[in-house]
Motif scaffolding. Structure first.
Motif, short mmCIF file in Angstrom:
data_model
loop_
_atom_site.label_atom_id
_atom_site.label_comp_id
_atom_site.label_asym_id
_atom_site.label_seq_id
_atom_site.Cartn_x
_atom_site.Cartn_y
_atom_site.Cartn_z
N VAL A 29 0.85 -1.19 0.00
CA VAL A 29 0.00 0.00 0.00
C VAL A 29 0.89 1.24 0.00
O VAL A 29 1.85 1.31 0.78
N PRO A 30 0.59 2.22 -0.85
CA PRO A 30 1.37 3.47 -0.81
C PRO A 30 1.22 4.16 0.55
O PRO A 30 0.16 4.10 1.17
N THR A 31 2.29 4.80 0.99
CA THR A 31 2.28 5.41 2.32
C THR A 31 2.48 6.92 2.23
O THR A 31 3.24 7.51 3.01
N ASP A 32 1.80 7.56 1.29
CA ASP A 32 1.86 9.02 1.18
C ASP A 32 1.04 9.63 2.32
O ASP A 32 -0.19 9.53 2.35
N THR A 146 3.86 2.28 11.22
CA THR A 146 3.86 0.83 11.43
C THR A 146 3.78 0.08 10.11
O THR A 146 4.51 -0.90 9.89
N LEU A 147 2.90 0.53 9.22
CA LEU A 147 2.75 -0.14 7.93
C LEU A 147 4.00 0.00 7.09
O LEU A 147 4.45 -0.97 6.46
N GLN A 148 4.56 1.18 7.05
CA GLN A 148 5.77 1.39 6.24
C GLN A 148 6.91 0.52 6.74
O GLN A 148 7.65 -0.06 5.94
N SER A 149 7.08 0.43 8.05
CA SER A 149 8.14 -0.39 8.60
C SER A 149 7.93 -1.86 8.28
O SER A 149 8.87 -2.57 7.87
N ALA A 150 6.69 -2.35 8.44
CA ALA A 150 6.40 -3.75 8.17
C ALA A 150 6.60 -4.07 6.69
O ALA A 150 7.16 -5.13 6.33
N GLN A 151 6.13 -3.20 5.81
CA GLN A 151 6.30 -3.45 4.38
C GLN A 151 7.76 -3.42 3.97
O GLN A 151 8.19 -4.23 3.13
N ALA A 222 -14.11 0.91 2.96
CA ALA A 222 -14.55 1.51 1.70
C ALA A 222 -13.66 2.69 1.34
O ALA A 222 -13.24 2.84 0.17
N ARG A 223 -13.41 3.54 2.30
CA ARG A 223 -12.53 4.69 2.05
C ARG A 223 -11.10 4.22 1.78
O ARG A 223 -10.40 4.81 0.94
N PHE A 224 -10.68 3.18 2.47
CA PHE A 224 -9.34 2.65 2.27
C PHE A 224 -9.16 2.11 0.85
O PHE A 224 -8.12 2.37 0.22
N ARG A 225 -10.15 1.37 0.37
CA ARG A 225 -10.05 0.82 -0.98
C ARG A 225 -10.18 1.87 -2.06
O ARG A 225 -9.72 1.67 -3.18
N ALA A 226 -10.81 2.99 -1.75
CA ALA A 226 -11.00 4.03 -2.77
C ALA A 226 -9.71 4.79 -3.06
O ALA A 226 -9.61 5.43 -4.12
N LEU A 227 -8.76 4.73 -2.16
CA LEU A 227 -7.51 5.45 -2.35
C LEU A 227 -6.52 4.57 -3.09
O LEU A 227 -6.56 3.35 -2.98
#
Length: 228
Positions: A29-32, A146-151, A222-227
């Protein structure tokens, strides 16, 4: 029939025969940060509720600043007055017509006090909205870190650690087949490769958990998938 369907048709003890979807690695997932923060600020329901409350406070403040004049009514009123009794014994009547003005009397709270109260409520609502927005931004930033580190850890394991252990295991096996080393070295190489693969699975779970946390931070899947 699935367990939930069995319950709905009155068979809670029915066979729970459903198929579990196989595990699949979550896509990156992009982390902008700017994109996710903007999405959260426009989607979180608690922020929307506080924004509507602040708008209501503004309306109350506007009404308070207009009182008592907004409740003043102007019109025409006619009154009947008795003008005595005539010779025939009938009561003589006289009508008077004039302007009519009605305005409330501020007995307990003056207009200035009412306006001060409204402004205080508006300021309180504005501070609550600001605090909630800061909490949302912090929530999004923590989830992104957290997501950026895990990815990133997962990427390094997949692109560096596992290929290195696979090469090492292949080299050790080749040497073992040539009879230059014993079985112990080959088993150790296989164990190291297994540990690297276990690390990849653990990081995949961490990535999934971090993505779910980001979903909650931005206001739902829903908002997460829209981005992007």
């Amino acid at each position: 029939m699935s367990c939930s369907h069995s319950f709905l048709v009155g068979e809670p003890s029915g066979a729970a025969e459903w198929l579990l979807e196989p595990w699949s690695q979550p896509p990156p997932v992009p982390t902008d940060e700017a994109v996710w923060v903007a999405a959260a600020l426009s989607s979180r329901p608690e922020l929307a509720a506080l924004e509507w409350e602040l708008k209501a406070r503004w309306e109350e403040e506007g009404l308070a600043s207009a009182l008592p004049f907004d409740l003043t009514s102007v019109g025409v009123e006619a009154e009947r007055e008795s003008d005595g009794v005539d010779a025939s014994g009938d009561e003589k009547e006289r009508w008077s017509v004039g302007p009519k003005v009605q305005a409330p009397l501020a007995i307990f709270v003056t207009p200035e006090e009412r306006l001060d109260q409204a402004r205080a409520h508006t300021a309180e609502a504005a501070h609550a909205l600001t605090a909630a927005r800061r909490a949302v931004v912090e929530d999004v930033r923590c989830a992104l870190v957290t997501l950026q580190s895990a990815q990133e850890n997962l990427r390094r394991v997949e692109s560096e650690l596992i290929p290195m252990q696979e090469r090492r295991q292949a080299e050790v096996e080749e040497v073992y087949q040539a009879g230059q080393i014993d079985l112990t070295a080959m088993l150790m190489a296989e164990e190291a490769l297994g540990r690297a693969q276990e690390t990849r699975l653990e990081l995949e779970r961490e990535v999934s958990a971090a993505q779910f946390r980001l979903q909650r931070a931005v206001g739902g899947p829903a908002r997460f998938r829209a981005l992007p």
